[in-house]
Design an enzyme around this catalytic site. Structure first.
Site, mmCIF file in Angstrom:
data_model
loop_
_atom_site.group_PDB
_atom_site.id
_atom_site.type_symbol
_atom_site.label_atom_id
_atom_site.label_comp_id
_atom_site.label_asym_id
_atom_site.label_seq_id
_atom_site.Cartn_x
_atom_site.Cartn_y
_atom_site.Cartn_z
ATOM 1 N N ASP A 1 0.849 -44.891 -24.953
ATOM 2 C CA ASP A 1 0.565 -43.460 -24.839
ATOM 3 C C ASP A 1 1.023 -42.962 -23.483
ATOM 4 O O ASP A 1 1.059 -43.731 -22.507
ATOM 5 C CB ASP A 1 -0.952 -43.213 -24.956
ATOM 6 C CG ASP A 1 -1.460 -43.313 -26.389
ATOM 7 O OD1 ASP A 1 -0.660 -43.298 -27.335
ATOM 8 O OD2 ASP A 1 -2.696 -43.407 -26.546
ATOM 9 N N LYS B 1 3.658 -21.495 -22.993
ATOM 10 C CA LYS B 1 3.563 -22.251 -24.254
ATOM 11 C C LYS B 1 4.845 -22.167 -25.091
ATOM 12 O O LYS B 1 5.255 -23.134 -25.738
ATOM 13 C CB LYS B 1 2.356 -21.736 -25.055
ATOM 14 C CG LYS B 1 2.115 -22.518 -26.329
ATOM 15 C CD LYS B 1 0.788 -22.181 -26.957
ATOM 16 C CE LYS B 1 0.668 -22.611 -28.405
ATOM 17 N NZ LYS B 1 1.323 -23.826 -28.828
ATOM 18 N N LYS C 1 -2.999 -47.682 -23.589
ATOM 19 C CA LYS C 1 -2.754 -46.949 -22.342
ATOM 20 C C LYS C 1 -2.554 -47.940 -21.200
ATOM 21 O O LYS C 1 -3.337 -48.881 -21.045
ATOM 22 C CB LYS C 1 -3.933 -46.028 -22.031
ATOM 23 C CG LYS C 1 -3.972 -44.833 -22.969
ATOM 24 C CD LYS C 1 -4.963 -43.796 -22.555
ATOM 25 C CE LYS C 1 -4.816 -42.529 -23.402
ATOM 26 N NZ LYS C 1 -4.894 -42.777 -24.852
ATOM 27 N N ARG D 1 7.493 -41.137 -29.391
ATOM 28 C CA ARG D 1 6.649 -40.137 -30.056
ATOM 29 C C ARG D 1 6.749 -38.860 -29.223
ATOM 30 O O ARG D 1 6.539 -38.915 -28.005
ATOM 31 C CB ARG D 1 5.194 -40.619 -30.092
ATOM 32 C CG ARG D 1 4.213 -39.563 -30.574
ATOM 33 C CD ARG D 1 2.771 -39.875 -30.154
ATOM 34 N NE ARG D 1 2.256 -41.067 -30.779
ATOM 35 C CZ ARG D 1 1.323 -41.843 -30.212
ATOM 36 N NH1 ARG D 1 0.820 -41.545 -29.022
ATOM 37 N NH2 ARG D 1 0.890 -42.925 -30.817
#
Ligand code: FAD
Length: 307
Positions: A134, A201, A100, A184
């Site tokens: 990330d 969603k 990170k 990713r």
């Protein structure tokens, strides 16, 4: 459930909640399920088991938002220790790391974090090890994308993560395809306002599929990171219909979640990578996992009030 997610992400930031969860024995089994251990040795032990089962691994040394240079340097040194362990490993091609930028010191300045990040990338490059960045909360998205664009020409052993809940991510997908960096794809784990992220969603899922298809067509070895069986099936069917070979992408899942799906995909011949977090700074990671499945937290709280 969206409400439960927001409630957990909001209340988990309160100091007394953090103290309670950290100290309570009730949460221990769940922490153990999601976190491979406190030390690199424990994480390597779990990784060996996964590699023995024909899965691959990305190691995550837990921690984020370092506040001091000492903390950032300690994190950088731990990343380097992990990379050295990987370099010496007989199956080093099955291991990489996820880091990170806020752990490298992004809150202390972009230039400062870049210096630490480049040192990590250089060590990774020596053993041809991939270092994934990330993606954190939306306050950091732009700086993360720009950092990747800046270092990638000298360090092509890096790539990042894009979150399908952000409105901007389709454009970022095009940017990463243009750059040639690995992506990713995830849905996104942070609490974001409607001004930057789809609140619905079904829209997040739709965008997930759209971004993944773009990357399957034109991206560099994309990682489809989800435990959503419907999405996985849709993307398997898409890749098959488009003649995209299984070796051109990988599935990724989190340690402790949907082992059945991980094993099933591996048995079908897809590359599967497990994200293995370790370290004692597990609290923020753990609360994001609880928020993804509020039933886990509510089950614990119910037993607390019952008893
Ligand atoms: C390898 C990997 C790396 C990631 N890296 C990032 C990152 O860098 N930045 C970021 O914002 N997010 C990251 N995430 C988290 C991601 O954004 C989602 O929050 C998380 O994956 C849950 O979404 P889902 O795609 O599994 O779908 P969902 O729709 O949330 O879940 C689908 C199904 O998966 C199972 N499931 C999902 N989560 C859990 C859980 N916690 N406990 C138990 N079962 C669960 C349930 O069966 C659920 O029905 C990562 C996820 C993975 C797999």
């Amino acid at each position: 459930m969206v409400l439960g997610r927001a409630l957990i992400l909001k209340t988990s930031g309160l100091p007394f909640v953090e103290r309670f969860v950290r100290r309570s024995f009730l949460f221990r089994p769940l922490v153990k399920r999601f976190v491979a251990g406190d030390t690199l040795d424990e994480a390597m032990h779990e990784s060996e088991t996964l590699i023995g089962q024909n899965l691959t691994v990305t190691l995550d040394y837990l921690g984020e938002n370092t506040k001091t240079e000492d903390e950032a340097i300690q994190a950088r040194n731990t990343y380097i220790d992990i990379l050295e362990r990987i370099a010496a490993h007989p199956k080093k091609q099955d291991l990489n790391i996820s880091i990170k930028l806020t752990q490298c010191g992004l809150d202390l300045g972009d230039d400062y974090a870049e210096k630490n990040f480049r040192q990590v990338l250089e060590i990774g490059q020596r053993s041809d090890t991939f270092v994934r960045v990330d993606m954190e909360g939306s306050d950091y998205t732009d700086r993360t994308i720009r950092m990747i664009e800046k270092v990638f020409p000298e360090h092509p052993n890096t790539g990042t993560v894009l979150q399908s809940y952000l409105y901007r991510s389709i454009d970022d997908t095009k940017r990463m395809i243009q750059l040639g960096a690995r992506v990713r794809v995830v849905k996104g784990a942070y609490l974001e306002p409607e001004s930057v992220a789809h609140p619905d969603k079904s829209k997040v899922d739709e965008k997930y599929i759209e971004m993944s298809q773009m990357l399957l067509q034109d991206g560099n070895y994309p990682a489809i990171a989800t435990h959503d069986a419907k999405i996985i099936d849709a993307l398997k069917a898409y890749a098959k219909a488009e003649g995209i070979d299984r070796s051109r992408f990988e599935f990724q899942m989190l340690y402790g979640i949907r082992r059945d799906l991980q094993d099933g995909l591996r048995d079908e011949g897809y590359p599967v990578r497990v994200y293995v977090p370790f370290g004692d700074m597990w609290y923020p990671y753990f609360t994001r996992r609880l928020a993804e499945r509020p039933a886990n937290a509510f089950f614990i709280l119910k037993s607390l009030f019952k008893g």
